[in-house]
Design an enzyme around this catalytic site. Structure first.
Site, PDB file in Angstrom:
ATOM      1  N   ASP A  48       0.874  -1.210   0.034  1.00 27.85           N
ATOM      2  CA  ASP A  48       0.003   0.051  -0.009  1.00 27.85           C
ATOM      3  C   ASP A  48       0.877   1.195   0.057  1.00 27.85           C
ATOM      4  OD1 ASP A  48      -2.463   1.304  -0.026  1.00 27.85           O
ATOM      5  OD2 ASP A  48      -2.734   1.134   2.001  1.00 27.85           O
TER       6      ASP A  48
ATOM      7  N   ASN B 100     -11.127  -2.354  -5.351  1.00 25.40           N
ATOM      8  CA  ASN B 100     -10.265  -1.407  -6.033  1.00 25.40           C
ATOM      9  C   ASN B 100     -10.841  -1.148  -7.439  1.00 25.40           C
ATOM     10  OD1 ASN B 100      -7.090  -2.570  -4.750  1.00 25.40           O
ATOM     11  ND2 ASN B 100      -8.154  -0.873  -4.083  1.00 25.40           N
TER      12      ASN B 100
HETATM   13  C1  IPE Z   1      -5.513  -2.497   0.021  1.00 24.26           C
HETATM   14  O1  IPE Z   1      -5.151  -1.240  -0.069  1.00 24.26           O
HETATM   15  C2  IPE Z   1      -5.380  -3.366  -1.230  1.00 24.26           C
HETATM   16  C3  IPE Z   1      -4.102  -3.330  -1.634  1.00 24.26           C
HETATM   17  C4  IPE Z   1      -2.895  -2.796  -1.240  1.00 24.26           C
HETATM   18  C5  IPE Z   1      -4.259  -4.106  -3.113  1.00 24.26           C
HETATM   19  P1  IPE Z   1      -6.185  -0.274  -0.462  1.00 24.26           P
HETATM   20  O2  IPE Z   1      -5.572   1.189  -0.424  1.00 24.26           O
HETATM   21  O3  IPE Z   1      -7.280  -0.502  -1.288  1.00 24.26           O
HETATM   22  O4  IPE Z   1      -7.032  -0.261   1.197  1.00 24.26           O
HETATM   23  P2  IPE Z   1      -7.789   0.931   1.822  1.00 24.26           P
HETATM   24  O5  IPE Z   1      -8.894   1.509   1.014  1.00 24.26           O
HETATM   25  O6  IPE Z   1      -6.853   1.946   2.367  1.00 24.26           O
HETATM   26  O7  IPE Z   1      -8.376   0.306   2.924  1.00 24.26           O
HETATM   27  C1  IPE Z   2      -1.653   0.444  -3.376  1.00 21.67           C
HETATM   28  O1  IPE Z   2      -1.558   1.716  -3.245  1.00 21.67           O
HETATM   29  C2  IPE Z   2      -1.995  -0.293  -4.705  1.00 21.67           C
HETATM   30  C3  IPE Z   2      -3.278  -0.597  -4.810  1.00 21.67           C
HETATM   31  C4  IPE Z   2      -4.282  -0.612  -3.990  1.00 21.67           C
HETATM   32  C5  IPE Z   2      -3.706  -1.168  -6.118  1.00 21.67           C
HETATM   33  P1  IPE Z   2      -2.565   2.645  -3.189  1.00 21.67           P
HETATM   34  O2  IPE Z   2      -2.958   2.920  -4.784  1.00 21.67           O
HETATM   35  O3  IPE Z   2      -3.605   2.249  -2.469  1.00 21.67           O
HETATM   36  O4  IPE Z   2      -1.986   4.012  -2.704  1.00 21.67           O
HETATM   37  P2  IPE Z   2      -2.476   4.953  -1.400  1.00 21.67           P
HETATM   38  O5  IPE Z   2      -2.887   4.373  -0.378  1.00 21.67           O
HETATM   39  O6  IPE Z   2      -3.608   5.698  -2.289  1.00 21.67           O
HETATM   40  O7  IPE Z   2      -1.252   5.786  -1.110  1.00 21.67           O
HETATM   41 MG    MG Z   3      -4.077   2.430  -0.359  1.00 17.74          MG
END
Ligand code: IPE
Ligand code: IPE
Ligand code: MG
Length: 233
Positions: free
Chosen positions: A12, A60
């Site tokens: 993340d 996502n």
């Molecule tokens: C969790 O991250 C999913 C992945 C890293 C693929 P998210 O960014 O989607 O999670 P939330 O929304 O912060 O809980």
């Molecule tokens: C994790 O990074 C990757 C996916 C969930 C696809 P994020 O895209 O959630 O990055 P932040 O949490 O918004 O910084």
């Molecule tokens: Mg995230």
């Protein structure tokens, strides 16, 4: 304590990494793909047997179309190039998640990669794509209900082993350690059933900045933990 056999990683913080630099969120995803390469190399050399990577959750899909499209193209590239490198090195690759939601070419690639590497045993990489633990549990329950309906299984024969063996993770051991980057301290629908006795390591480091050294710190921390599994020893 010994090395973890199976490490699950919630990768993340890609978006925040990019935003901090005035770049589009997608730049963070691109950088994140490079981190993944380094981390897998480290895990393998270290002697970890299984790594599950949470790359895209079932939730996502609700992100802006442009971001989802970029991620799909990154997966395409990753499966074509990086995964081929891993295959050459004898790595087993599997996928967990709602495969049917992807474009046909990606589904075909995933099926092909899984089939081609299923006998390999030295290192196992599991990619969680369109994965959600609740959805996985729901699907397992539906499969079990169908078996009961067909008379192949009695309701009182449904035990924990039956549930585990109907999940998409049936072929992998439960995770010993779950790492989440980016400072968030939540699970976000990752491996809910399987992590019952996992150890957790949360780091503020954003995924694109995560590296071998940070991974080493997580492993060292794990090695200090005392797992009791409900017992008193
Ligand atoms: C969790 O991250 C999913 C992945 C890293 C693929 P998210 O960014 O989607 O999670 P939330 O929304 O912060 O809980
Ligand atoms: C994790 O990074 C990757 C996916 C969930 C696809 P994020 O895209 O959630 O990055 P932040 O949490 O918004 O910084
Ligand atoms: Mg995230």
């Amino acid at each position: 304590m010994a090395l973890p056999t199976h490490v699950g990683i919630i990768m993340d913080g890609n978006g925040r990494w990019a935003q901090k630099r005035g770049l589009p969120r997608t730049a963070g995803h691109k950088k994140g793909a490079e981190t993944l390469k380094k981390v897998l190399k480290y895990a393998r050399e270290k002697g970890i047997k299984v790594v599950t990577l949470y790359a895209f959750s079932s939730e996502n899909w609700s992100r802006p179309k442009e971001e989802v499209d970029t991620l799909m193209n990154l997966f395409r590239e990753y499966l074509k190039n990086d995964v081929n490198e891993l295959i050459k090195e004898g790595v087993r690759i599997s996928f967990i998640g709602q495969r049917e939601r992807f474009d046909a070419d990606l589904i075909e690639q995933m099926n092909h990669i899984e089939e081609k590497t299923k006998e390999l045993t030295n290192f196992h990489v599991v990619l969680a794509l369109s994965y959600g633990a609740r959805d996985d549990i729901l699907t397992a329950v539906q499969k079990l209900a169908q078996k009961v309906k067909e008379g192949a299984l009695a309701p009182n024969e449904i035990d924990m082993r039956q549930i585990s063996s109907h999940l998409s993770t049936a072929h992998i051991p439960d995770p010993d350690l779950i790492i989440r980057t980016s400072g968030e301290q939540r699970i976000s629908n990752f491996l809910l059933w399987e992590l019952a006795y996992s150890e957790f390591y949360f780091t503020p480091v954003l995924w694109p900045d995560f590296n071998e050294k940070e991974f080493e710190k997580a492993i060292e921390d794990f090695e200090l933990r005392h797992r009791r599994f409900g017992n008193v020893v």
